[in-house]
Scaffold this motif. Structure first.
Motif, PDB file in Angstrom:
ATOM      1  N   HIS A 113      -7.470  11.048 -14.901  1.00 31.33           N
ATOM      2  CA  HIS A 113      -8.222  10.265 -13.905  1.00 31.33           C
ATOM      3  C   HIS A 113      -8.300   8.788 -14.268  1.00 31.33           C
ATOM      4  O   HIS A 113      -8.493   7.934 -13.385  1.00 31.33           O
ATOM      5  N   LYS A 172      -6.625   2.652  -8.346  1.00 27.24           N
ATOM      6  CA  LYS A 172      -7.645   2.269  -7.359  1.00 27.24           C
ATOM      7  C   LYS A 172      -8.015   0.799  -7.517  1.00 27.24           C
ATOM      8  O   LYS A 172      -8.301   0.106  -6.531  1.00 27.24           O
ATOM      9  N   GLU A 184      -5.366  -1.131  -5.874  1.00 25.47           N
ATOM     10  CA  GLU A 184      -5.511  -1.025  -4.419  1.00 25.47           C
ATOM     11  C   GLU A 184      -6.614  -1.949  -3.921  1.00 25.47           C
ATOM     12  O   GLU A 184      -6.533  -2.491  -2.810  1.00 25.47           O
ATOM     13  N   MET A 185      -7.652  -2.153  -4.750  1.00 24.34           N
ATOM     14  CA  MET A 185      -8.738  -3.061  -4.351  1.00 24.34           C
ATOM     15  C   MET A 185      -8.205  -4.474  -4.129  1.00 24.34           C
ATOM     16  O   MET A 185      -8.692  -5.203  -3.267  1.00 24.34           O
ATOM     17  N   ARG A 195       0.832  -1.209   0.000  1.00 24.80           N
ATOM     18  CA  ARG A 195       0.000   0.000   0.000  1.00 24.80           C
ATOM     19  C   ARG A 195       0.864   1.255   0.000  1.00 24.80           C
ATOM     20  O   ARG A 195       0.584   2.214  -0.721  1.00 24.80           O
ATOM     21  N   ARG A 221       1.055   4.061  -2.975  1.00 24.05           N
ATOM     22  CA  ARG A 221       0.864   5.503  -2.729  1.00 24.05           C
ATOM     23  C   ARG A 221       2.055   6.294  -3.271  1.00 24.05           C
ATOM     24  O   ARG A 221       1.882   7.365  -3.877  1.00 24.05           O
ATOM     25  N   GLN A 231     -17.331  -2.890 -10.674  1.00 31.29           N
ATOM     26  CA  GLN A 231     -16.496  -1.718 -10.412  1.00 31.29           C
ATOM     27  C   GLN A 231     -15.018  -2.081 -10.480  1.00 31.29           C
ATOM     28  O   GLN A 231     -14.203  -1.332 -11.043  1.00 31.29           O
ATOM     29  N   TYR A 232     -14.680  -3.243  -9.927  1.00 29.60           N
ATOM     30  CA  TYR A 232     -13.290  -3.701  -9.998  1.00 29.60           C
ATOM     31  C   TYR A 232     -12.873  -3.915 -11.453  1.00 29.60           C
ATOM     32  O   TYR A 232     -11.774  -3.501 -11.864  1.00 29.60           O
ATOM     33  N   TYR A 259      -5.477   7.123 -12.392  1.00 25.42           N
ATOM     34  CA  TYR A 259      -5.727   7.018 -10.957  1.00 25.42           C
ATOM     35  C   TYR A 259      -6.832   6.000 -10.663  1.00 25.42           C
ATOM     36  O   TYR A 259      -6.789   5.307  -9.636  1.00 25.42           O
ATOM     37  N   ASP A 260      -7.817   5.895 -11.565  1.00 26.27           N
ATOM     38  CA  ASP A 260      -8.833   4.854 -11.400  1.00 26.27           C
ATOM     39  C   ASP A 260      -8.209   3.469 -11.516  1.00 26.27           C
ATOM     40  O   ASP A 260      -8.571   2.536 -10.788  1.00 26.27           O
ATOM     41  N   ARG A 315     -12.165  -0.641 -13.124  1.00 26.97           N
ATOM     42  CA  ARG A 315     -10.902  -0.029 -12.714  1.00 26.97           C
ATOM     43  C   ARG A 315      -9.690  -0.805 -13.226  1.00 26.97           C
ATOM     44  O   ARG A 315      -8.679  -0.209 -13.608  1.00 26.97           O
TER      45      ARG A 315
END
Length: 302
Positions: free
Chosen positions: A104, A111, A114-115, A66, A70, A130-131, A107-108, A134
């Motif tokens: 974006h 995300k 990150e999921m 993580r 970041r 949604q996964y 960045y999506d 992304r």
């Protein structure tokens, strides 16, 4: 896990490019015939996606991953000002500016990565969708800006095709993901067909698993068809690389169906020769639109 994930290395004429590091990659064959500037842009995007994916799939602790993710996102922002300490991100920034790619989307995508660090189960299709957006649709939206298009509907083509690709990838890799403790299939679907997580972890192949897999495969097929409905004839020449990718993955889906969904016992793959034939067919379709070729490709699901 994105649908881009590949690991085998082979020699290749483009040996210094990220795409070439795996000639069996679906990505490689899809973008093989792009003009050099666009191919190089896609290679840079691919390198970003692969390195992002590697952060998540590496051997570090979840906390370290993580933190690394970041830092990666922070470096991406710095690259927009040309001050990232990571060369590939500065190169990516130039691609973003050249092709006017909305930031974006990147960045999506992160995300989605990150999921994978915080979720090992998905309760509903809405969550998994949604996964998929992304992890895969974002790549399609990014690539569409490089390919070029005239109709806004083409963005919906990219979104739905990405979901179809990612879901197909999930179905193919169920056993490998289970070994990592990940189950992507929605809990609501497992309950609907009476198939348990414990059975999946033990690779139990039975009638309930077949029914579950058929349901998911039909869902993936519906997204392939939905994608096709958004692609205008005028934009098809721009999207031949995406269509190549789509057909390769559609063939993967058909092979899953052909073994009656037994992905536990069968290795589902597409031979490199067939991938090349698909790529060449779309190339011919673009430049030599004979009645025969038009007739054959019109029937394709992507």
């Amino acid at each position: 896990m994105t649908f881009l994930a590949v690991h085998t290395t082979v020699s290749d004429p483009f040996v210094n490019s990220p795409l070439a590091q795996n000639k069996v990659s679906n990505f490689y064959y899809s973008f093989l015939f792009l003009p050099k500037p666009k191919r190089e842009a896609i290679e840079t995007i691919y390198a970003f996606c692969r390195q992002s994916d590697d952060i998540v799939d590496g051997g570090r602790s979840v906390r370290e991953k993580r933190q690394h993710l970041r830092q990666w996102a922070d470096e991406l922002e710095k690259s927009l000002y040309g001050v990232s300490r990571i060369p590939i991100l500065n190169k990516l920034s130039a691609v973003i500016k050249r092709f006017n790619i909305p930031l974006h989307h990147f960045y999506d995508l992160l995300k989605g990565m990150e999921m994978d660090l915080r979720k090992r189960r998905y309760k509903t299709w809405s969550e998994l969708e949604q996964y998929c957006y992304r992890a895969a649709s974002t790549v399609g939206l990014i690539s569409a800006e490089v390919f070029g298009y005239k109709h806004p509907d083409t963005r919906q083509y990219a979104i739905n095709l990405g979901i179809a690709l990612q879901l197909t990838n999930i179905l193919r890799d169920i056993r490998a993901d289970a070994k990592k403790g990940r189950i992507y299939l929605p809990e609501e679907d497992l309950k609907r067909f009476g198939y348990t997580e414990e059975e999946l972890m033990r690779a139990v192949y039975n009638e309930r698993f077949v029914a579950l897999m058929k349901f998911e495969a039909d869902r993936a097929r519906s997204y392939f068809l939905k994608a096709k409905s958004f692609l205008h004839e005028e934009d098809k020449p721009f999207m031949y690389a995406a269509r190549t990718m789509g057909l390769i993955y559609f063939q993967l889906l058909r092979r899953i169906e052909a073994v009656n969904y037994d992905v536990f016992s069968n290795r589902i793959r597409i031979p490199s020769v067939l991938k090349m034939l698909v790529a060449v067919a779309f190339r011919i379709r673009q430049h030599v639109p004979t009645p025969l070729v038009r007739s054959l490709t019109r029937q394709l699901p992507i």
